[in-house]
Design an enzyme around this catalytic site. Sequence first.
Site, PDB file in Angstrom:
ATOM      1  N   GLU A   1      -3.529 -16.553  -5.405  1.00 20.04           N
ATOM      2  CA  GLU A   1      -3.838 -15.268  -5.588  1.00 20.04           C
ATOM      3  C   GLU A   1      -2.748 -14.571  -6.342  1.00 20.04           C
ATOM      4  OE1 GLU A   1      -5.727 -11.263  -3.467  1.00 20.04           O
ATOM      5  OE2 GLU A   1      -4.769 -12.861  -2.349  1.00 20.04           O
TER       6      GLU A   1
ATOM      7  N   HIS B   1      -3.227 -15.251   1.093  1.00 17.28           N
ATOM      8  CA  HIS B   1      -3.117 -13.971   0.712  1.00 17.28           C
ATOM      9  C   HIS B   1      -2.121 -13.805  -0.201  1.00 17.28           C
ATOM     10  CE1 HIS B   1      -2.260  -9.516   1.547  1.00 17.28           C
ATOM     11  NE2 HIS B   1      -3.346  -9.427   0.802  1.00 17.28           N
TER      12      HIS B   1
ATOM     13  N   ASP C   1      -1.767 -15.281   5.203  1.00 18.56           N
ATOM     14  CA  ASP C   1      -0.570 -14.437   4.614  1.00 18.56           C
ATOM     15  C   ASP C   1       0.692 -14.963   5.236  1.00 18.56           C
ATOM     16  OD1 ASP C   1       1.356 -12.683   4.126  1.00 18.56           O
ATOM     17  OD2 ASP C   1       0.062 -11.628   3.036  1.00 18.56           O
TER      18      ASP C   1
ATOM     19  N   HIS D   1       0.892  -1.328   0.009  1.00 18.53           N
ATOM     20  CA  HIS D   1      -0.008   0.077   0.002  1.00 18.53           C
ATOM     21  C   HIS D   1       0.768   1.283  -0.099  1.00 18.53           C
ATOM     22  CE1 HIS D   1      -3.043  -2.963   0.821  1.00 18.53           C
ATOM     23  NE2 HIS D   1      -2.318  -3.460   1.839  1.00 18.53           N
TER      24      HIS D   1
ATOM     25  N   GLU E   1     -15.330 -11.989   0.830  1.00 22.48           N
ATOM     26  CA  GLU E   1     -14.029 -11.984   1.567  1.00 22.48           C
ATOM     27  C   GLU E   1     -13.965 -11.063   2.894  1.00 22.48           C
ATOM     28  OE1 GLU E   1      -9.408 -11.629   0.486  1.00 22.48           O
ATOM     29  OE2 GLU E   1     -10.464 -12.768  -0.858  1.00 22.48           O
TER      30      GLU E   1
ATOM     31  N   ARG F   1      -6.456   5.063   1.821  1.00 18.93           N
ATOM     32  CA  ARG F   1      -6.177   4.122   2.980  1.00 18.93           C
ATOM     33  C   ARG F   1      -4.729   4.673   3.588  1.00 18.93           C
ATOM     34  NH1 ARG F   1      -7.008  -2.224   1.657  1.00 18.93           N
ATOM     35  NH2 ARG F   1      -5.925  -1.565  -0.212  1.00 18.93           N
TER      36      ARG F   1
ATOM     37  N   GLU G   1      -6.824 -13.198   6.154  1.00 17.84           N
ATOM     38  CA  GLU G   1      -5.566 -12.595   5.771  1.00 17.84           C
ATOM     39  C   GLU G   1      -4.944 -11.939   6.840  1.00 17.84           C
ATOM     40  OE1 GLU G   1      -5.035  -8.340   3.269  1.00 17.84           O
ATOM     41  OE2 GLU G   1      -6.777  -9.753   2.771  1.00 17.84           O
TER      42      GLU G   1
ATOM     43  N   ASP H   1     -13.830  -8.451  -2.144  1.00 17.78           N
ATOM     44  CA  ASP H   1     -13.008  -7.993  -1.045  1.00 17.78           C
ATOM     45  C   ASP H   1     -13.379  -6.928  -0.244  1.00 17.78           C
ATOM     46  OD1 ASP H   1     -10.821  -7.895   0.767  1.00 17.78           O
ATOM     47  OD2 ASP H   1      -9.137  -7.960  -0.685  1.00 17.78           O
TER      48      ASP H   1
END
Length: 394
Positions: A338, A318, A291, A22, A240, A48, A268, A214
């Site tokens: 994924e 994840h 993850d 991110h 999800e 975010r 996750e 998601d």
Amino acid sequence: MNVPVIKQIRAYTVRGGGADYHDQGGGHWIDDHIATPMSKYEQYRQSRQSFGINVLGTLVVEIEASDGTVGFAVTTAGEIGAYIVEKHLARFIEGQKVTDIEKMWDQMFNATLYYGRKGVVINTISGVDLALWDLLAKVRGEPVHQLLGGPVRDQLQFYATGARPDLAKEMGFIGGKMPLHHGPAEGEEGLKKNLAMIEDMRHRVGDDFWLMLDCWMSLDTNYATRLATKAHQYGLKWIEEALPPDDYWGYAELRRNVPKGMLVTTGEHEATRWGFRLLMEMGCCDIIQPDVGWCGGVTELIKISALADAHNVLVVPHGSSVYSYHFVITRHNSPFAEFLMMAPKADQVVPMFNPLLLDEPVPVNGRIAASALDKPGFGVRLNPECKLVRPYEH
């Protein structure tokens, strides 16, 4: 075999891309009005990054053996994680045989119980654990997947996470997962916008393409149930991470109440075998999504996966690139993987950890051949052009 011992462990931080998905530039789909637990506050809805999702940065752990071999891994723990590695965890790593990963994990976990258990501490332990597996595999001259029992299939197949499942279909992925954009605080108008987005994308991809949603911990049980019920007509494969990760009771209720045929998935942001045991024993989900960089590393994922197999629950980690690929290729209850579309517009396939990792394999027509994972360790290198900072030493 003369087993090398661990000479030194080092912890670095780095900014921009890499494990901190991110920490991206402006205009990236991953930071464009995505519903979050902070969406209840209007000033934190658009980005975010506005509430600090990128504050930690990336942790890079390097472990050097007595024979000069170096293993490394990356995760999201930043400077806090670097401090924990250098000032606390190093004592359980240095001087140990490179083969003694189970003991090292157990000591790291138990020594941090009083301030750890989940979150950034387990992220940090995960990074150390992944570096240990990378090191051991390099010492043996084998890929990590060989240490885990070897591939059970000839290739990995992927679904794509991103803003454009329609483009993902054209690229050969088996499905596409979209981020939800509007949370409960945006009321009925937000719900209508969510449904309109799902309807539009279903028309774009056709009836036979997997389409998933998601929700990134942003909903409550009532809203998630309403959304799932109304969206069922558009053939959603799963919903999800609809609820906060600690709301096991809400997940169990949601799974009971979603339309028949729709799956509930989460995990996750769950950690360790004990967290996932709760999810499975309480009947919270159909697929778990640990993850490997956050749940406890490969050492813990082995236990989580075995527990899931006994509960007839699929394990679809994840997105974490090679760190999960080497695991998924060895497990029958992980039938697909994924891939996070890290191109800003989700319109092309680019390496997930770019620019931090070199030699990172990416799907071609939604697939990666098992042979692409045959280099020693996890098969990737640190980009020497990325500026690593070692904020602490021991």
